[in-house]
Scaffold this active site. Structure first.
Site, PDB file in Angstrom:
ATOM      1  N   LYS A  70       0.828  -1.205   0.000  1.00 56.68           N
ATOM      2  CA  LYS A  70       0.000   0.000   0.000  1.00 56.68           C
ATOM      3  C   LYS A  70       0.866   1.260   0.000  1.00 56.68           C
ATOM      4  O   LYS A  70       0.622   2.196  -0.756  1.00 56.68           O
ATOM      5  CB  LYS A  70      -0.903  -0.009   1.253  1.00 56.68           C
ATOM      6  CG  LYS A  70      -1.471   1.335   1.629  1.00 56.68           C
ATOM      7  CD  LYS A  70      -2.304   1.275   2.896  1.00 56.68           C
ATOM      8  CE  LYS A  70      -1.558   1.429   4.197  1.00 56.68           C
ATOM      9  NZ  LYS A  70      -1.137   2.794   4.561  1.00 56.68           N
ATOM     10  N   ASN A  71       1.886   1.269   0.863  1.00 55.38           N
ATOM     11  CA  ASN A  71       2.668   2.496   1.027  1.00 55.38           C
ATOM     12  C   ASN A  71       3.667   2.741  -0.097  1.00 55.38           C
ATOM     13  O   ASN A  71       4.317   3.780  -0.136  1.00 55.38           O
ATOM     14  CB  ASN A  71       3.368   2.499   2.394  1.00 55.38           C
ATOM     15  CG  ASN A  71       2.364   2.682   3.524  1.00 55.38           C
ATOM     16  OD1 ASN A  71       1.191   3.007   3.274  1.00 55.38           O
ATOM     17  ND2 ASN A  71       2.800   2.462   4.750  1.00 55.38           N
ATOM     18  N   ASP A 108       5.233   0.359  11.871  1.00 55.51           N
ATOM     19  CA  ASP A 108       4.007  -0.272  11.366  1.00 55.51           C
ATOM     20  C   ASP A 108       3.876  -1.738  11.793  1.00 55.51           C
ATOM     21  O   ASP A 108       2.862  -2.379  11.499  1.00 55.51           O
ATOM     22  CB  ASP A 108       3.934  -0.161   9.834  1.00 55.51           C
ATOM     23  CG  ASP A 108       3.595   1.257   9.391  1.00 55.51           C
ATOM     24  OD1 ASP A 108       3.157   2.051  10.242  1.00 55.51           O
ATOM     25  OD2 ASP A 108       3.774   1.559   8.198  1.00 55.51           O
ATOM     26  N   ARG A 161       1.723  14.377  13.445  1.00 56.53           N
ATOM     27  CA  ARG A 161       2.040  14.204  12.030  1.00 56.53           C
ATOM     28  C   ARG A 161       2.032  15.502  11.221  1.00 56.53           C
ATOM     29  O   ARG A 161       1.286  15.628  10.234  1.00 56.53           O
ATOM     30  CB  ARG A 161       1.122  13.158  11.398  1.00 56.53           C
ATOM     31  CG  ARG A 161       1.209  11.831  12.132  1.00 56.53           C
ATOM     32  CD  ARG A 161       0.419  10.757  11.483  1.00 56.53           C
ATOM     33  NE  ARG A 161       1.076  10.205  10.308  1.00 56.53           N
ATOM     34  CZ  ARG A 161       0.571   9.221   9.587  1.00 56.53           C
ATOM     35  NH1 ARG A 161      -0.579   8.699   9.901  1.00 56.53           N
ATOM     36  NH2 ARG A 161       1.225   8.744   8.549  1.00 56.53           N
ATOM     37  N   VAL A 170       8.866   6.721  16.574  1.00 55.41           N
ATOM     38  CA  VAL A 170       8.511   7.384  15.315  1.00 55.41           C
ATOM     39  C   VAL A 170       7.274   8.271  15.477  1.00 55.41           C
ATOM     40  O   VAL A 170       7.252   9.414  15.027  1.00 55.41           O
ATOM     41  CB  VAL A 170       8.316   6.342  14.185  1.00 55.41           C
ATOM     42  CG1 VAL A 170       7.926   7.041  12.885  1.00 55.41           C
ATOM     43  CG2 VAL A 170       9.578   5.523  13.994  1.00 55.41           C
ATOM     44  N   ARG A 181      -4.392  10.672   5.087  1.00 54.68           N
ATOM     45  CA  ARG A 181      -3.342  11.692   5.135  1.00 54.68           C
ATOM     46  C   ARG A 181      -2.351  11.549   3.986  1.00 54.68           C
ATOM     47  O   ARG A 181      -1.755  12.530   3.551  1.00 54.68           O
ATOM     48  CB  ARG A 181      -2.558  11.561   6.439  1.00 54.68           C
ATOM     49  CG  ARG A 181      -3.367  11.755   7.684  1.00 54.68           C
ATOM     50  CD  ARG A 181      -2.447  11.554   8.849  1.00 54.68           C
ATOM     51  NE  ARG A 181      -1.246  12.334   8.630  1.00 54.68           N
ATOM     52  CZ  ARG A 181      -1.074  13.571   9.048  1.00 54.68           C
ATOM     53  NH1 ARG A 181      -2.008  14.166   9.743  1.00 54.68           N
ATOM     54  NH2 ARG A 181       0.043  14.210   8.789  1.00 54.68           N
ATOM     55  N   CYS A 218      -3.733  12.967  13.895  1.00 50.51           N
ATOM     56  CA  CYS A 218      -4.473  11.717  13.719  1.00 50.51           C
ATOM     57  C   CYS A 218      -4.264  10.818  14.920  1.00 50.51           C
ATOM     58  O   CYS A 218      -3.576  11.193  15.870  1.00 50.51           O
ATOM     59  CB  CYS A 218      -4.097  11.032  12.410  1.00 50.51           C
ATOM     60  SG  CYS A 218      -2.556  10.159  12.452  1.00 50.51           S
ATOM     61  N   ARG A 278      -8.483  -0.533   5.237  1.00 50.82           N
ATOM     62  CA  ARG A 278      -7.667   0.498   4.579  1.00 50.82           C
ATOM     63  C   ARG A 278      -6.331  -0.077   4.116  1.00 50.82           C
ATOM     64  O   ARG A 278      -5.769   0.392   3.135  1.00 50.82           O
ATOM     65  CB  ARG A 278      -7.382   1.652   5.551  1.00 50.82           C
ATOM     66  CG  ARG A 278      -8.575   2.522   5.841  1.00 50.82           C
ATOM     67  CD  ARG A 278      -8.183   3.707   6.691  1.00 50.82           C
ATOM     68  NE  ARG A 278      -7.084   4.450   6.053  1.00 50.82           N
ATOM     69  CZ  ARG A 278      -6.425   5.442   6.609  1.00 50.82           C
ATOM     70  NH1 ARG A 278      -6.750   5.826   7.829  1.00 50.82           N
ATOM     71  NH2 ARG A 278      -5.459   6.063   5.975  1.00 50.82           N
TER      72      ARG A 278
HETATM   73  N1  EPU Z   1       7.180  14.424  10.716  1.00 51.88           N
HETATM   74  C1  EPU Z   1       7.323  15.763  11.036  1.00 51.88           C
HETATM   75  N2  EPU Z   1       7.334  16.686  10.037  1.00 51.88           N
HETATM   76  C2  EPU Z   1       7.208  16.343   8.725  1.00 51.88           C
HETATM   77  C3  EPU Z   1       7.051  14.985   8.394  1.00 51.88           C
HETATM   78  C4  EPU Z   1       7.047  14.041   9.408  1.00 51.88           C
HETATM   79  O1  EPU Z   1       7.450  16.111  12.212  1.00 51.88           O
HETATM   80  O2  EPU Z   1       7.236  17.230   7.859  1.00 51.88           O
HETATM   81  C5  EPU Z   1       7.178  13.415  11.793  1.00 51.88           C
HETATM   82  C6  EPU Z   1       5.815  12.725  11.886  1.00 51.88           C
HETATM   83  O3  EPU Z   1       4.925  13.464  12.664  1.00 51.88           O
HETATM   84  C7  EPU Z   1       6.192  11.392  12.513  1.00 51.88           C
HETATM   85  C8  EPU Z   1       7.586  11.109  11.927  1.00 51.88           C
HETATM   86  O4  EPU Z   1       8.069  12.367  11.462  1.00 51.88           O
HETATM   87  O5  EPU Z   1       6.281  11.514  13.898  1.00 51.88           O
HETATM   88  C9  EPU Z   1       7.604  10.110  10.782  1.00 51.88           C
HETATM   89  O6  EPU Z   1       6.715  10.505   9.775  1.00 51.88           O
HETATM   90  P1  EPU Z   1       6.885  10.137   8.236  1.00 51.88           P
HETATM   91  O7  EPU Z   1       6.745  11.386   7.445  1.00 51.88           O
HETATM   92  O8  EPU Z   1       8.112   9.321   8.054  1.00 51.88           O
HETATM   93  O9  EPU Z   1       5.634   9.190   7.999  1.00 51.88           O
HETATM   94  P2  EPU Z   1       4.519   9.310   6.889  1.00 51.88           P
HETATM   95  O10 EPU Z   1       5.139   9.537   5.569  1.00 51.88           O
HETATM   96  O11 EPU Z   1       3.445  10.234   7.328  1.00 51.88           O
HETATM   97  C10 EPU Z   1       4.616   6.755   6.305  1.00 51.88           C
HETATM   98  C11 EPU Z   1       3.637   5.622   6.213  1.00 51.88           C
HETATM   99  C12 EPU Z   1       3.167   5.247   7.604  1.00 51.88           C
HETATM  100  C13 EPU Z   1       4.387   4.834   8.415  1.00 51.88           C
HETATM  101  C14 EPU Z   1       5.421   5.960   8.430  1.00 51.88           C
HETATM  102  C15 EPU Z   1       6.709   5.598   9.117  1.00 51.88           C
HETATM  103  C16 EPU Z   1       2.616   5.957   4.063  1.00 51.88           C
HETATM  104  C17 EPU Z   1       1.402   6.299   3.292  1.00 51.88           C
HETATM  105  N3  EPU Z   1       2.512   6.023   5.391  1.00 51.88           N
HETATM  106  O12 EPU Z   1       3.924   7.839   6.921  1.00 51.88           O
HETATM  107  O13 EPU Z   1       2.293   4.141   7.458  1.00 51.88           O
HETATM  108  O14 EPU Z   1       4.010   4.511   9.722  1.00 51.88           O
HETATM  109  O15 EPU Z   1       5.749   6.337   7.069  1.00 51.88           O
HETATM  110  O16 EPU Z   1       7.285   4.485   8.548  1.00 51.88           O
HETATM  111  O17 EPU Z   1       3.637   5.621   3.485  1.00 51.88           O
HETATM  112  C18 EPU Z   1       0.434   2.755   7.928  1.00 51.88           C
HETATM  113  O18 EPU Z   1       0.606   2.221   6.817  1.00 51.88           O
HETATM  114  O19 EPU Z   1      -0.355   2.287   8.788  1.00 51.88           O
HETATM  115  C19 EPU Z   1       1.183   3.972   8.255  1.00 51.88           C
HETATM  116  C20 EPU Z   1       0.828   4.799   9.246  1.00 51.88           C
END
Ligand code: EPU
Length: 421
Positions: free
Chosen positions: A23-24, A308, A125, A330, A96, A120, A400
């Protein structure tokens, strides 16, 4: 329609389960098709609700997206001119990950309006790093009535050093950089396999992305990208969830069509907990050998133990022979499953980013509720191992991210059914 999963626990799982596409990886790649011109064909796309949401978002923007055909794992898109450059609140609120259309829309059309995602269930996030990077590449960014308004006549390559290796941020920047003028270097980039898959898709489409999967990604901007055919990588989190289903039920399961190399840290932990683990190039087999030893984990960006799979590990440890510590670094509040697991008799205390789990001899089935995709998976695992029936509600969270979870588990011998509430 509200549905529930009803699990009668206590069966050892055995057999083989096929992994779906990630998915990701599929979500950012679908968003990245906005950068291309013409037709793309994506194979091995998981048939899950988040993908439907991305399909809907692309259609809203004016992308011609094929409707699900005979094989629901193939999506074709045809990119002409977008009719709308806005990701509306209603869609972003539900998913998101919709924010990954920001970089592609801005790079290709010079303008993007994307609803600002709120907090969330698993943490605040923010997307500050995405926005700062795009600003460094020459975009003007304003927040207007809950929307991010980004504009740039022509993005320019920049040196970007991320404070944290954000997955979505790295994806947005890579996408934006493919059509920027000059070279972009991202330091402290996320190294997840999904980033590599995105880079592979983009490079096949004519982009020049190098270093994906390492701390430093370099993107040389090109004038345009074309549509391509690309097959999505297997879902390492789904594969890891089924590996843990084998472990928690004292069973033996082969997870096929996966990439065991993407699961280094979790498989290491399963070995430490006393499971037997065998891997081939594209499958893994996990066999439980008695009660699990208590083993702690600390979630980290890839290649560390993935957040995850934290909730699922925690469920496994509720039945271990002793105490272990699960640290979540994380996301700041990804422990909603703890309260539900406690309702099933688990002994867990939470202190800040740390959960202390004291293994019990048995869990008891109970009515429990899902809060996010992975928390839900941990409740399913606990239900599979618990005595009597567990009734899991709000299972739209599971749908999802997990394709036909009850069918896959039933084929492994689980007693699990989906019922309308
Ligand atoms: N963060 C910030 N500022 C930013 C971006 C991120 O503070 O500009 C913080 C976030 O709040 C969080 C941490 O950095 O505490 C990591 O966030 P990241 O941006 O790496 O995660 P994401 O891109 O929002 C993706 C996956 C998540 C997975 C995380 C970490 C997708 C669609 N989602 O989220 O997947 O947990 O990376 O590996 O790729 C899931 O599939 O259930 C899921 C939540």
């Amino acid at each position: 329609m509200m549905e529930k999963l009803i699990i009668k626990g206590g069966r050892r799982l055995s057999g083989t389960v096929l992994t779906s596409g990630a998915k990701n990886a599929a979500l950012p790649i679908l968003a990245a098709t906005i950068l291309t011109e013409g037709k793309s064909r994506l194979l091995n796309v998981p048939d899950v609700v988040d993908i439907d949401s991305m399909r809907k978002l692309l259609s809203t923007l004016g992308v011609a997206v094929s409707s699900p055909g005979e094989d629901r794992h193939i999506i074709e898109v045809n990119i002409g001119a977008l009719s709308r450059l806005e990701a509306p609140y209603d869609l972003v609120r539900k998913m998101r990950a919709s924010v990954v259309v920001l970089g592609p829309m801005l790079a290709r059309y010079g303008r993007a309006r994307v609803s600002m995602p709120g907090g969330c269930a698993i943490g605040e996030r923010p997307i500050d790093m995405h926005l700062a990077a795009l600003a460094k590449m020459g975009a003007t960014i304003e927040i207007d009535h809950g929307y991010i308004e980004a504009r740039a006549r022509q993005l320019v390559g920049a040196r970007i050093s991320l404070d944290y290796p954000t997955v979505g941020g790295t994806e947005n920047i890579i996408c934006a950089a493919t059509l920027a003028k000059g070279t972009t270097v991202i330091d402290n980039a996320a190294r997840e396999p999904e980033i590599v898959d995105l880079a592979d898709f983009l490079n096949a489409a004519g982009a020049r992305v190098s270093g994906a999967g390492t701390h430093q990604v370099t993107v040389d901007g090109v004038d345009g990208l074309t549509g391509v055919e690309h097959s999505i990588i297997p879902d390492r989190i789904e594969a890891g969830t089924y590996a843990l289903a084998a472990a928690i039920t004292g069973g033996e399961v082969t997870v096929s069509r996966c990439n065991p190399g993407d699961l280094g840290a979790p498989l290491e932990k399963l070995l430490e907990a006393g499971c037997e683990v065998e891997t081939s190039e594209d499958s893994l087999t996990v066999k439980a050998t008695g009660r699990a030893r208590p083993v702690g984990i600390t979630t980290q960006p890839y290649p560390g133990y993935p957040t995850d799979l934290q909730a699922q590990w925690l469920a496994f440890m509720t039945l271990a022979d002793g105490s272990s510590i699960v640290r979540e670094t994380v996301f700041e509040r990804r422990f909603a499953h703890v309260q539900e697991l406690r309702r099933m008799g688990a002994k867990i205390t939470v202190d800040g980013d740390m959960a202390v789990v004291t293994g019990v001899e048995r869990l008891q089935g109970a009515p429990v509720m899902c809060t996010d995709i992975r928390a839900s998976a941990s409740l399913v695992l606990a239900g599979l191992a618990a005595e009597n029936s567990t009734v899991i509600s709000r299972i739209y969270h599971i749908d999802r991210g997990y394709e036909r979870i009850e069918e896959k588990l039933r084929a492994l011998g689980a007693d699990i059914a989906r019922k309308r509430a």
